[in-house]
Every structure is written in C-alpha cells, then in structure tokens.
Design an enzyme around this catalytic site. Structure first.
Site: not given
Ligand code: ADP
Length: 195
Positions: A40-41, A131
């Site tokens: 998501v980052d 997650t």
């Molecule tokens: P972390 O490192 O905190 O685990 P991640 O980005 O790897 O963060 O994953 C956190 C959640 O964000 C996961 O459930 C993933 O499916 C979700 N995610 C990824 N892309 C997006 C998006 N564009 N919008 C919302 N959630 C997302």
C-alpha cells in the site's frame, strides 16, 4: 460495504483501493525509512506523485534528524495528487519480530486517530496495517484494528467539546474480498457485544 454507528460516529468497511478514497486523510502502512516501499505504501506514493517522497525525505532529515520513525508514531504529510488532503504515515509492528505486536498495532491505530482528530479532520481511511509484508494474521489484526477504532470513538464522544468531536467517519479499506469478509465478520461480532 458495511456501516455501523458508534457514539454518533460512523465506522465504514469497504473493499477497494485506499488511494481512491475521498476522505480528509488516508493512512499509509509505512516502513521505518518513511521513503516508500511495496504494498500500500508503493501504491500511495505512485498515486500522490513525487512531491510526497520529497516531503517524506524532508521530514526524515529536518524533523527526525535522519533517524528512523518509531513504530506506531505517526507522521502527517500532504496528499498531493490524491483526493485526500493528507496522508498519515504510520509503521505497524512486524509480527514474529517485534515484541508485543498487539500493543503496537493498537497504538498505531490509536495514535493515528488522535493525530487526525487533533488536526480537526472529519474523515480518515485506514488500510489493514501490518497484514501484508509485516506478516500479521488478518483475523487477529482485524480484532485489534476495529476494537481500537470503537474504543477511540467511544472515549472521544465522552470528552465534551474536544477537537475529536469533528472526526465523524473512520473507514477501513480492505484490498481483497477475503480481507473484507474477515473484517466484516469481526465487526459484526464486536457490535453484537456492545449494542
Ligand atoms: P505492511 O508492511 O504494514 O504489512 P502492506 O502494504 O504490505 O503493509 O500490506 C498491508 C495491507 O495493505 C495488505 O492487506 C494489502 O493487501 C493492502 N493493500 C495493498 N495495496 C493496497 C491499496 N492500494 N489499497 C488498500 N490496501 C492495499
């Protein structure tokens, strides 16, 4: 979509992409460098444009003196090309590495909500912090995320004339149908116990 009312405020669950949300702030599940990453980052940085990374770099240097951001200590930036005017960057716990991931995940949500409320924001959207790459179980994380949001809204409604009175919607944006279903089931269980 699912919506419940808690102390006169709304908790919304939606399946979707957090970069498309029309809210005052979206929360980024960031990492300690604050300089972007996968998941998501990466999606938030791509959607917001390069100015977001510039501001994050500036905060790392000028506010944090080059240090990493602490887990669960949120930092707010602009939203640039996003619909959301702000991004709240918060690092969640890495499950199986960080001690007390339950406390840290609760604090990540709580401190982000407090920051949004203190800034006078009305709506904030969260992804499912920790997650993805950070490896926490979705059902476990959903319990902490949603109970923290419910507790925050309940306590803020008791503080008369507090800045938190303006925060009237907290939205969880779940990227997959499977995650949405888990969060929806957890929220149904949670409000069954209180209403
Ligand atoms: P972390 O490192 O905190 O685990 P991640 O980005 O790897 O963060 O994953 C956190 C959640 O964000 C996961 O459930 C993933 O499916 C979700 N995610 C990824 N892309 C997006 C998006 N564009 N919008 C919302 N959630 C997302």
């Amino acid at each position: 979509m699912m919506q419940v009312r808690v102390s006169g405020k709304t908790i919304t669950l939606v399946q979707g992409d957090i970069t498309h949300q029309d809210v005052d702030a979206i929360v980024n599940a960031a990492n300690k460098t604050l300089l972007g990453g996968g998941g998501v980052d990466g999606a938030i940085h791509r959607a917001a444009g390069p100015e977001l990374l510039q501001e994050c770099k500036r905060i790392r240097q000028e506010v944090l003196g080059g240090a990493y951001v602490e887990t669960a200590q949120p930092v707010m930036t602009g939203g640039y090309r996003l619909k959301a005017r702000h991004v709240i960057h918060v690092v969640g716990p890495i499950c199986r590495i960080d001690p007390h991931p339950d406390r840290l995940l609760r604090l990540a949500y709580w401190n982000s909500l407090q920051l949004a409320a203190n800034a006078g924001l009305q709506s904030v959207a969260f992804p499912s912090i920790s997650t993805g790459a950070f490896g926490c179980d979705v059902r476990w994380a959903s319990g902490i995320a949603l109970s923290t949001i419910v507790d925050f809204l309940n306590q803020s409604s008791k503080q008369e004339l507090s800045a938190t009175d303006r925060l009237n919607e907290v939205r969880m944006v779940l990227f997959t149908r499977a995650d949405y279903d888990v969060y929806a089931e957890t929220l149904r269980e949670l409000i069954k116990g209180t209403n």
